[in-house]
Design a protein around this motif. Structure first.
Motif, PDB file in Angstrom:
ATOM      1  N   VAL A 185       0.916  -1.042  -0.005  1.00 50.61           N
ATOM      2  CA  VAL A 185       0.261  -0.054   0.073  1.00 50.61           C
ATOM      3  C   VAL A 185       0.901   1.304  -0.013  1.00 50.61           C
ATOM      4  N   PRO A 186       0.774   2.067  -0.819  1.00 53.46           N
ATOM      5  CA  PRO A 186       1.728   3.257  -0.970  1.00 53.46           C
ATOM      6  C   PRO A 186       1.560   4.052  -0.026  1.00 53.46           C
ATOM      7  N   GLN A 187       2.562   4.442   0.794  1.00 47.99           N
ATOM      8  CA  GLN A 187       2.788   5.346   1.918  1.00 47.99           C
ATOM      9  C   GLN A 187       2.444   6.897   1.254  1.00 47.99           C
ATOM     10  N   GLN A 188       1.499   7.610   1.914  1.00 54.10           N
ATOM     11  CA  GLN A 188       1.027   8.868   1.608  1.00 54.10           C
ATOM     12  C   GLN A 188       1.096   9.856   2.720  1.00 54.10           C
ATOM     13  N   VAL A 189       1.376  11.094   2.482  1.00 58.43           N
ATOM     14  CA  VAL A 189       1.357  12.057   3.473  1.00 58.43           C
ATOM     15  C   VAL A 189       0.442  13.190   3.010  1.00 58.43           C
ATOM     16  N   SER A 194      -1.812  18.029  -2.049  1.00 60.30           N
ATOM     17  CA  SER A 194      -1.144  16.436  -2.078  1.00 60.30           C
ATOM     18  C   SER A 194      -2.129  15.818  -3.222  1.00 60.30           C
ATOM     19  N   ASP A 195      -2.964  16.476  -3.727  1.00 63.48           N
ATOM     20  CA  ASP A 195      -3.823  15.995  -4.879  1.00 63.48           C
ATOM     21  C   ASP A 195      -3.184  16.427  -6.269  1.00 63.48           C
ATOM     22  N   LEU A 196      -2.182  17.121  -6.133  1.00 57.28           N
ATOM     23  CA  LEU A 196      -1.299  17.418  -7.484  1.00 57.28           C
ATOM     24  C   LEU A 196      -0.135  16.550  -7.607  1.00 57.28           C
ATOM     25  N   VAL A 197       0.080  15.780  -6.625  1.00 54.73           N
ATOM     26  CA  VAL A 197       1.386  15.095  -6.447  1.00 54.73           C
ATOM     27  C   VAL A 197       0.950  13.469  -7.485  1.00 54.73           C
ATOM     28  N   GLU A 198       2.084  13.119  -8.204  1.00 57.91           N
ATOM     29  CA  GLU A 198       1.962  11.948  -8.779  1.00 57.91           C
ATOM     30  C   GLU A 198       2.640  10.815  -7.925  1.00 57.91           C
ATOM     31  N   GLY A 199       2.130   9.465  -7.951  1.00 59.14           N
ATOM     32  CA  GLY A 199       2.712   8.177  -7.139  1.00 59.14           C
ATOM     33  C   GLY A 199       3.717   7.629  -7.908  1.00 59.14           C
ATOM     34  N   TYR A 200       4.626   7.247  -7.130  1.00 57.68           N
ATOM     35  CA  TYR A 200       5.711   6.224  -7.652  1.00 57.68           C
ATOM     36  C   TYR A 200       4.958   5.101  -8.338  1.00 57.68           C
ATOM     37  N   GLU A 201       3.853   4.682  -7.772  1.00 60.66           N
ATOM     38  CA  GLU A 201       3.039   3.425  -8.358  1.00 60.66           C
ATOM     39  C   GLU A 201       2.570   3.522  -9.741  1.00 60.66           C
ATOM     40  N   SER A 202       2.413   5.066  -9.991  1.00 60.70           N
ATOM     41  CA  SER A 202       1.751   5.119 -11.374  1.00 60.70           C
ATOM     42  C   SER A 202       2.658   6.376 -12.491  1.00 60.70           C
ATOM     43  N   ILE A 203       3.600   6.543 -12.256  1.00 54.04           N
ATOM     44  CA  ILE A 203       4.444   7.498 -12.971  1.00 54.04           C
ATOM     45  C   ILE A 203       4.829   7.038 -14.224  1.00 54.04           C
ATOM     46  N   ALA A 214      11.204  20.544 -14.996  1.00 57.05           N
ATOM     47  CA  ALA A 214      11.784  20.556 -13.890  1.00 57.05           C
ATOM     48  C   ALA A 214      11.036  19.332 -12.659  1.00 57.05           C
ATOM     49  N   VAL A 215      11.729  18.413 -12.001  1.00 58.07           N
ATOM     50  CA  VAL A 215      11.079  17.638 -11.290  1.00 58.07           C
ATOM     51  C   VAL A 215      11.423  17.594  -9.963  1.00 58.07           C
ATOM     52  N   LEU A 216      10.324  17.562  -8.974  1.00 50.42           N
ATOM     53  CA  LEU A 216      10.545  17.483  -7.558  1.00 50.42           C
ATOM     54  C   LEU A 216       9.963  16.198  -7.182  1.00 50.42           C
ATOM     55  N   ILE A 217      10.986  15.361  -6.186  1.00 52.57           N
ATOM     56  CA  ILE A 217      10.774  14.092  -5.776  1.00 52.57           C
ATOM     57  C   ILE A 217      10.648  14.072  -4.463  1.00 52.57           C
ATOM     58  N   LEU A 218       9.496  13.631  -3.695  1.00 53.60           N
ATOM     59  CA  LEU A 218       9.300  13.581  -2.175  1.00 53.60           C
ATOM     60  C   LEU A 218       9.747  12.298  -1.849  1.00 53.60           C
ATOM     61  N   GLY A 219      10.857  12.320  -1.042  1.00 59.11           N
ATOM     62  CA  GLY A 219      11.571  10.896  -0.620  1.00 59.11           C
ATOM     63  C   GLY A 219      12.799  10.788  -0.912  1.00 59.11           C
ATOM     64  N   ILE A 359       6.528  14.334  -7.638  1.00 61.68           N
ATOM     65  CA  ILE A 359       6.600  12.669  -7.730  1.00 61.68           C
ATOM     66  C   ILE A 359       6.763  12.446  -6.143  1.00 61.68           C
ATOM     67  N   ARG A 360       5.668  11.578  -5.687  1.00 63.03           N
ATOM     68  CA  ARG A 360       5.630  10.933  -4.391  1.00 63.03           C
ATOM     69  C   ARG A 360       6.553   9.581  -4.332  1.00 63.03           C
ATOM     70  N   CYS A 361       7.482   9.465  -3.731  1.00 65.66           N
ATOM     71  CA  CYS A 361       8.288   8.205  -3.630  1.00 65.66           C
ATOM     72  C   CYS A 361       8.671   7.855  -2.054  1.00 65.66           C
ATOM     73  N   LEU A 362       7.615   7.577  -1.300  1.00 65.21           N
ATOM     74  CA  LEU A 362       7.682   7.276   0.279  1.00 65.21           C
ATOM     75  C   LEU A 362       7.580   6.114   0.639  1.00 65.21           C
ATOM     76  N   GLY A 363       7.528   4.996  -0.178  1.00 65.44           N
ATOM     77  CA  GLY A 363       7.728   3.486   0.345  1.00 65.44           C
ATOM     78  C   GLY A 363       6.228   2.958   0.357  1.00 65.44           C
ATOM     79  N   PHE A 364       6.070   2.101   1.130  1.00 63.27           N
ATOM     80  CA  PHE A 364       4.913   1.288   1.139  1.00 63.27           C
ATOM     81  C   PHE A 364       4.431   1.040   2.661  1.00 63.27           C
ATOM     82  N   ARG A 365       3.450   0.498   2.945  1.00 66.20           N
ATOM     83  CA  ARG A 365       2.862   0.216   4.216  1.00 66.20           C
ATOM     84  C   ARG A 365       1.979  -1.197   4.252  1.00 66.20           C
TER      85      ARG A 365
END
Length: 694
Positions: A185-189, A194-203, A214-219, A359-365
């Protein structure tokens, strides 16, 4: 007789004897097994092998159409970071597993991952192929397409069991539930925007999709750096943002931290080539999007496609702090205009420039949602609650008869050892199986019975070959029960459960106490690449920083209180005596002066007896001149065992400083026929001495 008046009574009687939970519809089916393994990934299959080998009633339930389905998707850029080192210069299978991070354990020497791939860092697609081969060749009982959506506790024969309901309403009941679902389950904050952020699982994984963006990666974990490394040749700049600084695996010795295979962005950051790392809280940020000319805003998917080529759509997203947004901007960050942004974006704020993507890359839970209140595991205190809490023997806290395997059981050694990875949890799964065998079937933990005189050699063999304690350093250790003239050797026991050893293993601690052998890193922080980073003098072994064997001697079994009060960073409480074996550059603890002799002297201190080994000539002399020859002579030579010495062996022992010069070489020189007469003499001496109580 008219039965109509009795029908309401009969209906009430039947209703009272039917469990409402069992009324699942006409198409539901019921299955019962002693063991249900939920999840057909590597941890579930590893446990399946042990259950199959011991002849237990079990079923492995997997929601997808094949094993290891997680690896069909992740890592997204399809390169594993688990080492597949095939050539080690050794033919010792146990030793080679130290450097094979993908194979599962079995009694098949050919069923190794190297059959599928010979790359040092294999392709992710190779791992499901290996798992499929493992299932097929071992005949494991796996049922695919079973998506369990509800787990609840039940009472089976007055013992707590579990009931699992799948998508078709079928029910699987089991006395013991083994959770091996991993983390998916992707970890989210949650934060503003946050609705504007793409997830690692779907990029998108095609680097061309990020051309001149220009790319900003969270994680700042391996997923974040893996993504950055994939796109940095096309993106205009890549920034990584998270609360903590980057942690490098070669510094922390934790395999889950950033691996060198993914860290190319560190070069472009330190050499000032547009990429960079920034620290800051995730909960306090806001992502806002600037309105374009006509005020319309594209959805996330459309924006990705429109901005994929030639930098179109660039400059849309800004990172700021939520507290700096005015009240009219809160909760509608997607509509914030440029003039609403805080003024410091035009000054020296690190992330003041806009981004095309975040892009959100915060791991899984762990997926807690499938449990009802009667069976829901407790959240662990480590890993920000992403994992279930487990006991030292991997049983869920508050959920008896439910064990957590694999990555999901990593809370026990989170950020300390390798329990969250295949090369670690293949051994913890074996430890859990041994606990199951003792608790539910009365089969004690396997032991090797050794004469005390052979313990030194056995310990050296284990520290130089054993893969379980090597990979699960500080977590799994060998326990030696000391009975005097002999000892019982238990391999790979969870050391944090040492106070529960009799109940978990079926073995009682003798009056003479016990030894525990673990491998561990030193607590002294050092520059892992700087000068003086390693010790080489055995007298300073306790200062070793790198992985090395440590022996703990207890004259009694530590209590639970002892375990709770152990020193910070120690895997075990303070012992009566402790011995560090000096770290070794080759990880080969086999040298006579630095390794063997100090270990022997430590054992002699613990046992209060001479544990030296002797040639047959010396044992013969001791038998004639002493009422109680050394232990080695009593347990080896006087039982017609041992090594017959010669001049070359004696000289080697003297040159190495292992034995004093007792004129044995002169005796041997004067009587070269002595070795031929020793077997007969030894037999005569043996028959004349009382060996009871050795």
């Amino acid at each position: 007789m008219d039965l109509f008046p009795f029908l309401p009574f009969l209906f009430t009687l039947i209703s009272c004897n039917v469990n409402p939970k069992d009324q699942l519809g006409p198409n539901s089916t019921h299955h019962h097994h002693d063991y249900c393994v939920l999840g057909g990934g590597p941890a579930g299959l590893q446990m399946g092998y042990f259950l199959e080998k011991s002849g237990r009633d079990y079923i492995i339930l997997e929601r997808n159409t094949g094993p290891g389905s997680f690896f069909n998707v992740y890592p997204r850029h399809r390169k594993l970071i688990s080492i597949n080192k095939i050539y080690t210069g050794r033919r010792n299978r146990e030793f080679n597993l130290r450097h094979d991070w993908n194979s599962l354990l079995s009694d098949r020497p050919d069923l190794l991952f190297q059959r599928i791939s010979r790359q040092l860092y294999p392709d992710a697609d190779d791992f499901p192929r290996y798992l499929s081969t493992y299932v097929k060749e071992l005949g494991l009982k796996v049922r695919y397409g079973v998506d369990v959506g509800k787990i609840r506790a039940t009472d089976l024969s007055r013992k707590r069991g579990y009931s699992l309901t799948d998508q078709h309403g079928s029910v699987y009941r089991c006395s013991v539930l083994l959770m091996s679902t991993g983390l998916w389950v992707p970890q989210q904050v949650n934060f503003e925007g946050s609705d504007l952020v793409e997830g690692y699982e779907s990029i998108p994984v095609d680097p061309e999709e990020y051309r001149d963006q220009a790319v900003l990666i969270l994680g700042k974990g391996n997923a974040a750096f893996e993504t950055a490394q994939s796109i940095m040749s096309r993106a205009s700049r890549v920034h990584l943002y998270s609360p903590n600084p980057v942690r490098l695996a070669w510094q922390t010795h934790y395999v889950g931290d950033l691996r060198a295979v993914n860290n190319e962005l560190l070069d472009t950051y330190q050499l000032k080539s547009l990429d960079g790392l920034v620290e800051g809280s995730l909960e306090d940020i806001a992502i806002v999007r600037r309105e374009r000319g006509n005020g319309r805003r594209r959805s996330g998917d459309k924006r990705k496609k429109a901005g994929a080529k030639e930098g179109q759509g660039r400059g849309q997203l800004y990172l700021t702090l939520a507290e700096l947004l005015d009240d009219s901007s809160r909760n509608r960050s997607a509509k914030v205009k440029a003039e609403n942004l805080p003024g410091y974006h035009s000054d020296n704020f690190s992330l003041r420039q806009p981004y095309d993507r975040v892009i959100r890359c915060l791991g899984f839970r762990f997926n807690f949602s499938i449990f009802d209140g009667s069976a829901r595991p407790v959240h662990s205190k480590s890993a920000r609650g992403r994992l279930p809490a487990v006991t030292a023997w991997y049983e869920g806290r508050g959920t008896p008869n439910m064990f957590v395997l694999g990555t999901a059981g990593h809370s026990l050694d989170y950020r300390m050892s390798a329990g969250g990875f295949v090369h670690g949890f293949r051994y913890t799964a074996r430890a859990v199986h041994r606990v199951l065998e003792q608790r539910y079937h009365g089969n004690a933990w396997p032991t090797t019975k050794l004469p005390t005189s052979q313990l030194l050699s056995w310990l050296l063999k284990r520290v130089n070959e054993a893969s379980g304690p090597y990979q699960m350093f500080g977590v799994l250790g060998d326990v030696v029960l000391l009975h005097g003239s002999y000892c019982e050797y238990l391999e790979e026991f969870p050391v944090q459960a040492l106070s529960q050893l009799p109940a978990l293993s079926g073995h009682h601690v003798p009056k003479r106490g016990l030894l525990v052998l673990v491998l561990q890193y030193g607590l002294n922080r050092t520059d892992t690449l700087g000068p003086g980073r390693a010790e080489s003098e055995w007298t300073r072994a306790w200062r070793s920083s790198f992985l090395h064997p440590v022996l703990y001697y207890y004259d009694r079994l530590p209590t639970e209180k002892d375990m709770r009060l152990r020193p910070v960073g120690w895997p075990l409480p303070r012992p009566k005596a402790i011995h560090h074996m000096i770290e070794d550059f080759l990880t080969e603890w086999d040298q006579p002066i630095s390794h063997s002799q100090p270990l022997r002297r430590f054992l002699e201190h613990c046992f209060q007896r001479d544990l030296r080994t002797f040639y047959a000539e010396s044992c013969f002399r001791f038998s004639l001149t002493s009422q109680k020859p050394p232990l080695f002579c009593r347990q080896s030579y006087l039982k017609k065992q041992g090594i017959v010495g010669n001049q070359q062996l004696w000289q080697h022992a003297r040159d190495a400083g292992l034995m004093p010069d007792l004129q044995d070489t002169e005796v041997l020189r004067e009587n070269p026929q002595l070795p031929q007469s020793l077997p007969h003499t030894g037999a005569a001496v043996t028959s004349a001495m009382n060996l009871d109580g050795l």
